[in-house]
Design a protein around this motif. Structure first.
Motif, PDB file in Angstrom:
ATOM      1  N   SER A 161      -6.362   7.694  -1.463  1.00  0.00           N
ATOM      2  CA  SER A 161      -5.211   8.603  -1.519  1.00  0.00           C
ATOM      3  C   SER A 161      -5.610  10.008  -1.098  1.00  0.00           C
ATOM      4  O   SER A 161      -4.885  10.683  -0.348  1.00  0.00           O
ATOM      5  N   ARG A 162      -6.773  10.433  -1.558  1.00  0.00           N
ATOM      6  CA  ARG A 162      -7.247  11.768  -1.198  1.00  0.00           C
ATOM      7  C   ARG A 162      -7.560  11.856   0.295  1.00  0.00           C
ATOM      8  O   ARG A 162      -7.247  12.851   0.959  1.00  0.00           O
ATOM      9  N   ILE A 163      -8.176  10.808   0.823  1.00  0.00           N
ATOM     10  CA  ILE A 163      -8.517  10.810   2.251  1.00  0.00           C
ATOM     11  C   ILE A 163      -7.255  10.795   3.108  1.00  0.00           C
ATOM     12  O   ILE A 163      -7.174  11.484   4.139  1.00  0.00           O
ATOM     13  N   ARG A 164      -6.239  10.041   2.706  1.00  0.00           N
ATOM     14  CA  ARG A 164      -4.988  10.038   3.468  1.00  0.00           C
ATOM     15  C   ARG A 164      -4.347  11.423   3.467  1.00  0.00           C
ATOM     16  O   ARG A 164      -3.790  11.875   4.482  1.00  0.00           O
ATOM     17  N   GLU A 165      -4.440  12.104   2.322  1.00  0.00           N
ATOM     18  CA  GLU A 165      -3.874  13.460   2.251  1.00  0.00           C
ATOM     19  C   GLU A 165      -4.604  14.397   3.205  1.00  0.00           C
ATOM     20  O   GLU A 165      -3.996  15.250   3.861  1.00  0.00           O
ATOM     21  N   GLU A 166      -5.937  14.245   3.295  1.00  0.00           N
ATOM     22  CA  GLU A 166      -6.711  15.082   4.203  1.00  0.00           C
ATOM     23  C   GLU A 166      -6.361  14.791   5.660  1.00  0.00           C
ATOM     24  O   GLU A 166      -6.351  15.698   6.503  1.00  0.00           O
ATOM     25  N   LEU A 167      -6.062  13.522   5.955  1.00  0.00           N
ATOM     26  CA  LEU A 167      -5.796  13.133   7.337  1.00  0.00           C
ATOM     27  C   LEU A 167      -4.355  13.407   7.770  1.00  0.00           C
ATOM     28  O   LEU A 167      -4.108  13.816   8.906  1.00  0.00           O
ATOM     29  N   THR A 168      -3.398  13.141   6.869  1.00  0.00           N
ATOM     30  CA  THR A 168      -1.981  13.220   7.245  1.00  0.00           C
ATOM     31  C   THR A 168      -1.196  14.284   6.500  1.00  0.00           C
ATOM     32  O   THR A 168      -0.038  14.550   6.839  1.00  0.00           O
ATOM     33  N   GLY A 169      -1.795  14.855   5.451  1.00  0.00           N
ATOM     34  CA  GLY A 169      -1.076  15.853   4.656  1.00  0.00           C
ATOM     35  C   GLY A 169      -0.269  15.268   3.528  1.00  0.00           C
ATOM     36  O   GLY A 169       0.321  16.003   2.729  1.00  0.00           O
ATOM     37  N   ALA A 170      -0.201  13.928   3.409  1.00  0.00           N
ATOM     38  CA  ALA A 170       0.558  13.267   2.338  1.00  0.00           C
ATOM     39  C   ALA A 170      -0.310  12.203   1.682  1.00  0.00           C
ATOM     40  O   ALA A 170      -0.847  11.321   2.358  1.00  0.00           O
ATOM     41  N   SER A 171      -0.437  12.293   0.358  1.00  0.00           N
ATOM     42  CA  SER A 171      -1.234  11.315  -0.382  1.00  0.00           C
ATOM     43  C   SER A 171      -0.404  10.074  -0.672  1.00  0.00           C
ATOM     44  O   SER A 171       0.827  10.108  -0.641  1.00  0.00           O
ATOM     45  N   PHE A 172      -1.081   8.963  -0.961  1.00  0.00           N
ATOM     46  CA  PHE A 172      -0.376   7.797  -1.478  1.00  0.00           C
ATOM     47  C   PHE A 172       0.144   8.122  -2.877  1.00  0.00           C
ATOM     48  O   PHE A 172      -0.527   8.801  -3.661  1.00  0.00           O
ATOM     49  N   ALA A 173       1.333   7.614  -3.214  1.00  0.00           N
ATOM     50  CA  ALA A 173       1.916   7.833  -4.540  1.00  0.00           C
ATOM     51  C   ALA A 173       1.401   6.787  -5.515  1.00  0.00           C
ATOM     52  O   ALA A 173       0.744   5.813  -5.143  1.00  0.00           O
ATOM     53  N   MET A 174       1.741   6.993  -6.786  1.00  0.00           N
ATOM     54  CA  MET A 174       1.253   6.141  -7.871  1.00  0.00           C
ATOM     55  C   MET A 174       1.497   4.656  -7.596  1.00  0.00           C
ATOM     56  O   MET A 174       0.592   3.819  -7.755  1.00  0.00           O
ATOM     57  N   PHE A 175       2.708   4.310  -7.173  1.00  0.00           N
ATOM     58  CA  PHE A 175       3.063   2.899  -7.026  1.00  0.00           C
ATOM     59  C   PHE A 175       3.155   2.444  -5.575  1.00  0.00           C
ATOM     60  O   PHE A 175       3.717   1.378  -5.295  1.00  0.00           O
ATOM     61  N   ASP A 176       2.599   3.212  -4.642  1.00  0.00           N
ATOM     62  CA  ASP A 176       2.518   2.766  -3.254  1.00  0.00           C
ATOM     63  C   ASP A 176       1.625   1.526  -3.126  1.00  0.00           C
ATOM     64  O   ASP A 176       1.757   0.741  -2.186  1.00  0.00           O
ATOM     65  N   PHE A 177       0.716   1.376  -4.080  1.00  0.00           N
ATOM     66  CA  PHE A 177      -0.224   0.248  -4.042  1.00  0.00           C
ATOM     67  C   PHE A 177       0.380  -1.027  -4.644  1.00  0.00           C
ATOM     68  O   PHE A 177      -0.176  -2.113  -4.478  1.00  0.00           O
ATOM     69  N   THR A 178       1.509  -0.883  -5.344  1.00  0.00           N
ATOM     70  CA  THR A 178       2.041  -1.999  -6.139  1.00  0.00           C
ATOM     71  C   THR A 178       2.524  -3.189  -5.317  1.00  0.00           C
ATOM     72  O   THR A 178       2.219  -4.338  -5.687  1.00  0.00           O
ATOM     73  N   PRO A 179       3.284  -3.017  -4.230  1.00  0.00           N
ATOM     74  CA  PRO A 179       3.790  -4.209  -3.521  1.00  0.00           C
ATOM     75  C   PRO A 179       2.690  -5.174  -3.100  1.00  0.00           C
ATOM     76  O   PRO A 179       2.783  -6.383  -3.363  1.00  0.00           O
ATOM     77  N   VAL A 180       1.651  -4.665  -2.462  1.00  0.00           N
ATOM     78  CA  VAL A 180       0.559  -5.538  -2.040  1.00  0.00           C
ATOM     79  C   VAL A 180      -0.309  -5.925  -3.227  1.00  0.00           C
ATOM     80  O   VAL A 180      -0.682  -7.092  -3.399  1.00  0.00           O
ATOM     81  N   GLY A 181      -0.630  -4.950  -4.084  1.00  0.00           N
ATOM     82  CA  GLY A 181      -1.513  -5.206  -5.223  1.00  0.00           C
ATOM     83  C   GLY A 181      -0.947  -6.218  -6.199  1.00  0.00           C
ATOM     84  O   GLY A 181      -1.672  -7.079  -6.714  1.00  0.00           O
ATOM     85  N   ALA A 182       0.372  -6.147  -6.463  1.00  0.00           N
ATOM     86  CA  ALA A 182       0.984  -7.078  -7.409  1.00  0.00           C
ATOM     87  C   ALA A 182       0.952  -8.512  -6.871  1.00  0.00           C
ATOM     88  O   ALA A 182       0.683  -9.462  -7.624  1.00  0.00           O
ATOM     89  N   VAL A 183       1.215  -8.671  -5.574  1.00  0.00           N
ATOM     90  CA  VAL A 183       1.159 -10.013  -4.975  1.00  0.00           C
ATOM     91  C   VAL A 183      -0.256 -10.572  -5.070  1.00  0.00           C
ATOM     92  O   VAL A 183      -0.467 -11.737  -5.434  1.00  0.00           O
ATOM     93  N   LEU A 184      -1.252  -9.744  -4.773  1.00  0.00           N
ATOM     94  CA  LEU A 184      -2.644 -10.195  -4.858  1.00  0.00           C
ATOM     95  C   LEU A 184      -3.020 -10.546  -6.290  1.00  0.00           C
ATOM     96  O   LEU A 184      -3.748 -11.520  -6.534  1.00  0.00           O
ATOM     97  N   ALA A 185      -2.527  -9.745  -7.240  1.00  0.00           N
ATOM     98  CA  ALA A 185      -2.840 -10.013  -8.645  1.00  0.00           C
ATOM     99  C   ALA A 185      -2.255 -11.347  -9.093  1.00  0.00           C
ATOM    100  O   ALA A 185      -2.933 -12.147  -9.754  1.00  0.00           O
ATOM    101  N   VAL A 186      -1.004 -11.610  -8.735  1.00  0.00           N
ATOM    102  CA  VAL A 186      -0.354 -12.872  -9.129  1.00  0.00           C
ATOM    103  C   VAL A 186      -1.074 -14.066  -8.495  1.00  0.00           C
ATOM    104  O   VAL A 186      -1.392 -15.061  -9.174  1.00  0.00           O
ATOM    105  N   VAL A 187      -1.340 -13.963  -7.193  1.00  0.00           N
ATOM    106  CA  VAL A 187      -2.028 -15.056  -6.497  1.00  0.00           C
ATOM    107  C   VAL A 187      -3.436 -15.247  -7.059  1.00  0.00           C
ATOM    108  O   VAL A 187      -3.893 -16.379  -7.281  1.00  0.00           O
ATOM    109  N   GLY A 188      -4.131 -14.135  -7.314  1.00  0.00           N
ATOM    110  CA  GLY A 188      -5.491 -14.219  -7.839  1.00  0.00           C
ATOM    111  C   GLY A 188      -5.552 -14.817  -9.230  1.00  0.00           C
ATOM    112  O   GLY A 188      -6.429 -15.650  -9.525  1.00  0.00           O
ATOM    113  N   VAL A 189      -4.642 -14.414 -10.109  1.00  0.00           N
ATOM    114  CA  VAL A 189      -4.614 -14.967 -11.470  1.00  0.00           C
ATOM    115  C   VAL A 189      -4.321 -16.464 -11.420  1.00  0.00           C
ATOM    116  O   VAL A 189      -4.935 -17.252 -12.151  1.00  0.00           O
ATOM    117  N   ALA A 190      -3.395 -16.865 -10.566  1.00  0.00           N
ATOM    118  CA  ALA A 190      -3.096 -18.292 -10.421  1.00  0.00           C
ATOM    119  C   ALA A 190      -4.327 -19.069  -9.947  1.00  0.00           C
ATOM    120  O   ALA A 190      -4.620 -20.172 -10.436  1.00  0.00           O
TER     121      ALA A 190
END
Length: 589
Positions: A161-190
């Protein structure tokens, strides 16, 4: 490539062979690799021991101490009582533990979530009579998957998130990681719930002797008081607290009359319960039932000379032979209490103080730790190999859990660095008495800490020699003709590959700028590539050294280096196959 770069890759390659072959213990392999690196000049002599002060070593060591204090407190026994009644099958317990640690890791540091859940895993494993190795590695992998879901879940997400802010001026938000991360978590737990059988059953190397001398039929007695949780309840309710591994063999009323301990017999204030079973089961019945060990006198103890318990065998010439504790006035004479007695193929019906001792009886003595060796010599009793006996120990209830929650909160909010927060929590556990000073070093896993400390400068030689830059150049060349999904997948695989050698935070710092420049050079937006770096760095399932969560469970689970790949390799492939299209779907290039 330069000579130092080749030497760095050679040392790390040979080290990996040593780990997998299992001919030498993993800490010895790491030490040999460190010495070879110093001799070859790829690790400067003045940096050889820098790993011992690294945050990862402090975090893992502190988390082991904190986890031990939580387990000793007994508070988790209370929480487990309701869960255990509903979940008694090992696979259901595995799913419960993995889901819990995965969900918790989304909002607290994954090392903290794992430290909270590990004592519960040990309790469940003991109750189900399975090895903790069935639970611990899947839990560690679940904690890594859970950390992918939010910005604060794991260090790679924060750094990206910090590196993206340095490169583009906008950091990733708290839940920007959730769509991909949640799918991986569900698949991984299964996956973990379905394919946990890929793991071999392991036990700590030193557990064999403990199991060989384990006494199953200790007899002790405890009194029902006005504050006991089992007052006015039945005998069966007390026995449930012991998980079926201890039973009430007799009841002596306040008036001295004996009653038969039928399962539905009601317990009254002043009743003395004669109980028989395994030490930890008896301890649960006493602690959770709010019972008082009826024959225990207060023992003198100071901060330096704490009270503790020891198992000992009565010798042939012992003055205890043919006598009872009451006849000897044992406490007045020695200052120690007899908490329990075990005799082969014997069920006692008399009270503890009235048992006439015989040669070969095993007894549990409780007293001042510095005084106990002298008392054993005086009584001519032979101490058994040291193991944890909690019967009669003092508990601190919610206090250790409150300390851990405070440490996790301080680390999560950024008030304190993770290493400082967990080190402070470990120190507080000792200062407030939740973990006796004598037990602190028993909770540590010295081989794990030595391995980590030795590996850190060895792995860092890849960066200092410029080998990582050389590898990055190869990646850029290889990806020129790849489609978007191939380029994203390549970055994801590369981040996974370098994480064991750089640790996850360092891997992001090295790979994120490479990924951003790589995406720009190919004419793509950088977000999907930065996310791929975060996921790859957060998903080290192949080794115990890329993430402290994997390292934390290695010793307690009795795992070998190669065990991680048995479960982790198919999980890593699954993450790559799921994450690549999901990244392109959520973050179009």
């Amino acid at each position: 490539m330069t000579t130092p770069q080749l030497l760095s890759l050679l040392v790390i390659g040979l080290m990996m062979v040593g780990f997998v072959s299992n001919r030498l213990r993993y800490d010895v392999v790491a030490v040999v690799a460190l010495l070879a690196s110093v001799v070859l000049g790829i690790v400067p002599a003045d940096k050889a021991f820098s790993g011992f002060s690294d945050d990862i070593v402090v975090i893992v060591g502190s988390a082991l101490v904190v986890s031990g204090a939580i387990a000793r407190s007994g508070i988790l026994d209370l929480a487990l009582q309701r869960i255990a009644l509903a979940i008694d099958r090992p696979r259901a317990q595995l799913v419960t533990l993995v889901v819990a640690v995965t969900a918790l890791s989304a909002f607290v540091k994954n090392i903290g979530a794992l430290a909270i859940m590990m004592p519960i895993a040990f309790q469940m494993a003991r109750g189900s009579r399975v090895s903790p190795s069935m639970f611990l590695m899947p839990m560690a992998f679940g904690s890594l998957l859970g950390g992918l879901m939010t910005q604060i879940g794991t260090s790679p997400n924060i750094i990206v998130s910090r590196i993206r802010e340095e490169l583009t001026g906008a950091s990733f938000a708290m839940f920007d990681f959730t769509p991909v991360g949640a799918v991986l978590a569900v698949v991984g737990v299964a996956f973990l719930a379905t394919f946990h059988w890929l793991l071999p059953e392991r036990r700590k190397a030193e557990s064999g002797l403990d199991e060989a001398i384990a006494i199953k039929n200790y007899m002790t007695e405890a009194r029902v008081t006005e504050t006991s949780a089992v007052m006015d309840k039945t005998v069966s309710s007390v026995q449930k607290l012991g998980g079926g591994r201890a039973m009430v063999t007799g009841i002596i009323g306040d008036n001295g009359r004996r009653r038969t301990p039928f399962p539905d017999a009601k317990l009254r204030v002043g009743d003395i319960l004669l109980m028989e079973g395994e030490p930890d089961a008896l301890d649960k019945m006493v602690a959770l039932g709010g019972l008082s060990l009826s024959n225990r006198m207060p023992v003198d103890q100071t901060q330096d000379n704490e009270a503790g318990s020891v198992e000992a065998v009565i010798g042939q010439n012992s003055l205890l032979v043919g006598m009872t504790a009451q006849e000897l006035a044992l406490f007045d004479r020695t200052g120690v209490n007899v908490l329990a007695v075990s005799r082969r193929d014997k069920r006692f019906t008399e009270r503890l103080g009235q048992i006439r001792f015989e040669n070969g009886d095993v007894i549990v003595l409780h007293g001042n730790q510095q005084r106990l060796p002298e008392v054993l010599r005086e009584l001519d009793c032979l101490p058994l190999v040291r193991r944890s006996i909690r019967l009669g120990s003092i508990r601190r209830g919610l206090l250790p859990l409150a300390i851990l929650v405070g440490a996790v909160a301080a680390a999560t909010t950024g008030l304190l660095p993770v290493a400082v927060a967990f080190f402070a929590a470990a120190a507080l556990m000792v200062l407030v008495g939740t973990l006796p000073l004598r037990d602190v070093y028993e909770q540590l896993e010295p081989p794990i800490l030595v391995m980590l400390a030795a590996l850190i400068p060895v792995a860092d030689s890849l960066r200092t020699t410029g080998a990582t830059d050389q590898i990055a150049g190869w990646l850029s060349t290889a990806a020129q003709a790849l489609p978007a999904w191939g380029a994203v997948g390549l970055i994801l695989v590369a981040a996974m590959a370098v994480t064991p050698f750089l640790n996850n935070a360092a891997a992001v710092l090295v790979m994120a700028p490479i990924a951003a420049a790589f995406a720009t050079g190919l004419g793509y937006r950088p977000e999907a590539f930065l996310m791929a770096v975060a996921i790859g760095a957060g998903c080290d399932f192949l080794t115990p050294i890329g993430h402290q969560c994997n390292t934390l469970v290695m010793g307690p689970g009795g795992y070998r280096f190669g065990d991680y790949a048995r479960l982790g390799l198919p999980l890593s492939i699954l993450v790559i196959l799921v994450a690549t299209p999901m990244l392109l779907l959520v973050w179009p290039v």
